[in-house]
Scaffold this motif. Structure first.
Motif, mmCIF file in Angstrom:
data_model
loop_
_atom_site.group_PDB
_atom_site.id
_atom_site.type_symbol
_atom_site.label_atom_id
_atom_site.label_comp_id
_atom_site.label_asym_id
_atom_site.label_seq_id
_atom_site.Cartn_x
_atom_site.Cartn_y
_atom_site.Cartn_z
ATOM 1 N N GLY A 1 0.799 -1.210 0.000
ATOM 2 C CA GLY A 1 0.000 0.000 0.000
ATOM 3 C C GLY A 1 0.836 1.265 0.000
ATOM 4 N N ASP A 2 0.132 2.401 -0.005
ATOM 5 C CA ASP A 2 0.778 3.707 -0.134
ATOM 6 C C ASP A 2 1.418 4.167 1.180
ATOM 7 O OD1 ASP A 2 0.076 3.964 -2.810
ATOM 8 O OD2 ASP A 2 -1.843 4.949 -2.360
ATOM 9 N N ARG B 1 4.755 10.831 6.038
ATOM 10 C CA ARG B 1 4.594 10.096 4.781
ATOM 11 C C ARG B 1 3.137 10.157 4.298
ATOM 12 N NH1 ARG B 1 6.492 9.481 1.057
ATOM 13 N NH2 ARG B 1 6.267 7.278 0.570
ATOM 14 N N ILE B 2 2.199 10.136 5.242
ATOM 15 C CA ILE B 2 0.787 10.263 4.858
ATOM 16 C C ILE B 2 0.530 11.650 4.248
ATOM 17 C CG2 ILE B 2 -1.584 10.338 5.753
ATOM 18 C CD1 ILE B 2 -0.561 8.299 7.947
ATOM 19 N N GLN B 3 1.023 12.686 4.937
ATOM 20 C CA GLN B 3 0.838 14.049 4.415
ATOM 21 C C GLN B 3 1.479 14.206 3.038
ATOM 22 O OE1 GLN B 3 -1.234 16.066 5.985
ATOM 23 N NE2 GLN B 3 -1.393 14.349 7.420
ATOM 24 N N GLU B 4 2.642 13.584 2.870
ATOM 25 C CA GLU B 4 3.354 13.681 1.604
ATOM 26 C C GLU B 4 2.546 13.026 0.470
ATOM 27 O OE1 GLU B 4 8.052 13.729 1.029
ATOM 28 O OE2 GLU B 4 7.307 11.803 1.746
ATOM 29 N N SER B 5 1.953 11.856 0.770
ATOM 30 C CA SER B 5 1.149 11.182 -0.251
ATOM 31 C C SER B 5 -0.121 11.968 -0.562
ATOM 32 C CB SER B 5 0.807 9.761 0.196
ATOM 33 O OG SER B 5 1.946 8.932 0.104
ATOM 34 N N ILE B 6 -0.736 12.554 0.468
ATOM 35 C CA ILE B 6 -1.924 13.378 0.232
ATOM 36 C C ILE B 6 -1.580 14.514 -0.736
ATOM 37 C CG2 ILE B 6 -3.496 15.066 1.310
ATOM 38 C CD1 ILE B 6 -3.515 13.256 3.819
ATOM 39 N N ALA B 7 -0.391 15.094 -0.550
ATOM 40 C CA ALA B 7 -0.014 16.276 -1.335
ATOM 41 C C ALA B 7 0.541 15.948 -2.715
ATOM 42 C CB ALA B 7 1.002 17.100 -0.548
ATOM 43 N N THR B 8 0.948 14.702 -2.956
ATOM 44 C CA THR B 8 1.633 14.411 -4.227
ATOM 45 C C THR B 8 1.024 13.283 -5.049
ATOM 46 O OG1 THR B 8 3.174 12.888 -3.119
ATOM 47 C CG2 THR B 8 3.880 15.188 -3.345
#
Ligand code: HEM
Ligand code: MG
Length: 313
Positions: free
Chosen positions: A109-110, A158-165
């Motif tokens: 998963g992400d 890492r969660i915030q980074e995936s949300i943003a990218t």
């Protein structure tokens, strides 16, 4: 037909595991490795077949022997993975698959710590840019070590980074659970069992994550371990959800299990994930699925009622 799952270790203390019977060996042409640094390391040290293809029973034995993973945790992870990402035997019929643990959105998963999201193309190889972030967070929050404080901050980051990218970012059950569990695994399993101070050295971390290599003289955990430290999820609480319309559109998904609805994790996994892969199995496939579902239920059995998507006979 699948054999019975192995039981717990007889001797479950610490011991030398990077021993002369399990030396690290480099990859050979055709060896398969996946997104899991734990299993990759066990394969490279010969606790699993070096080619990277293993049965559930072999994996349970290996994670117990090599890392002292607790029996019910090992069973849960192994049968969950096996049911969705079967890597042994002949290829199952579509829509099931035998592409292994890399298969996105089943088990992989992400927002992984050292692997990129599938959206960016490679969800399984060690990623130096991400390890640099892992290092930066360990320096900033852990005085140069990876520990529970770092785990909480880096998981959130890492969660915030995936949300943003990542426009396709998804963070619902089961990934919602495995992401937090995998954030504490390095502390529970990659620290020498004689050390036991919860502070993972970054060179040791790189050895496991990148090189699938136990340090010289490495001793496994001093007692059977699982998801100890999972409370890191409470530091920056997040609801399971996904980006629904491109980056920065993270929206909670109330149908997903979360930490307050643990049995729903099991129920959704069986009724949605497994059933979407195997909508109407018959014959030996149905028998094997039923048996593996039975093995999967065992670690949930003290808390949750069993579900029988393919009948109860
Ligand atoms: C990640 C499978 C045991 C440590 C993963 C992933 C899979 C997986 C599919 C990728 C998830 C993702 O990040 O997207 C399994 C299975 C196991 C097992 C089937 C059988 C019991 C272990 C053990 C350890 C371990 C024993 C530690 C010794 C990790 C870590 C990650 C991970 C640290 C996160 C990697 C990252 O985020 O960069 N595992 N695993 N696993 N696994 Fe395992
Ligand atoms: Mg991943």
């Amino acid at each position: 037909s699948p054999g019975a799952p192995p039981g717990p270790l007889k001797f479950n203390g610490t011991k030398l595991v990077n021993d002369h019977q399990h030396p690290w060996k480099p990859l050979k042409h055709g060896d398969i490795r996946g997104p899991c640094p734990g299993l990759n390391t066990l394969a490279s040290h010969g606790y699993l077949p070096h080619n990277g293809i293993a049965t559930p029973a072999q994996i349970i034995n290996a994670v117990q022997e090599g890392f002292n993973m607790e029996n019910s945790v090992a069973r849960l992870v192994v049968y969950a993975a096996h049911l969705v990402d079967d890597v042994t035997g002949p290829s199952p019929q579509a829509p099931a698959n035998a592409a292994g643990l890399n298969t996105h959105a089943l088990f992989e998963g992400d927002a992984s710590m050292t692997r990129a999201d599938a959206f960016f193309g490679d969800n399984h190889s060690f990623n130096e840019t991400l390890f640099d972030e892992f290092t930066a967070f360990s320096n900033r929050f852990g005085a140069g070590k990876y520990n529970l404080t770092v785990a909480a901050e880096y998981r959130f980051h890492r969660i915030q980074e995936s949300i943003a990218t990542n426009p396709n970012f998804s963070f619902v059950s089961s990934r919602f659970f495995t992401a937090y569990a995998e954030s504490v695994f390095p502390i529970n399993f990659f620290i020498d069992g004689r050390q036991g101070d919860g502070q993972l050295d970054l060179d040791v971390a790189r050895g496991f994550f990148q090189n699938m290599h136990m340090p010289d003289g490495f001793h496994r955990a001093s007692k059977p371990m699982g998801i100890e430290g999972l409370e890191i999820a409470n530091v920056h609480p997040i609801s399971p959800g996904a980006n629904v319309n491109g980056v920065n559109t993270y929206t909670p998904d109330p149908s997903s299990a979360d930490f307050t609805t643990f049995c729903l994790l099991y129920v959704n996994f069986v009724n949605q994930t497994v059933c979407s892969l195997y909508p109407s199995p018959t014959g030996n496939l149905k028998k094997a699925l039923t048996k593996n579902l039975e093995f999967l239920y065992y670690p949930f059995s003290d808390q949750c009622s069993q579900v029988f998507p393919y009948g109860n006979d």
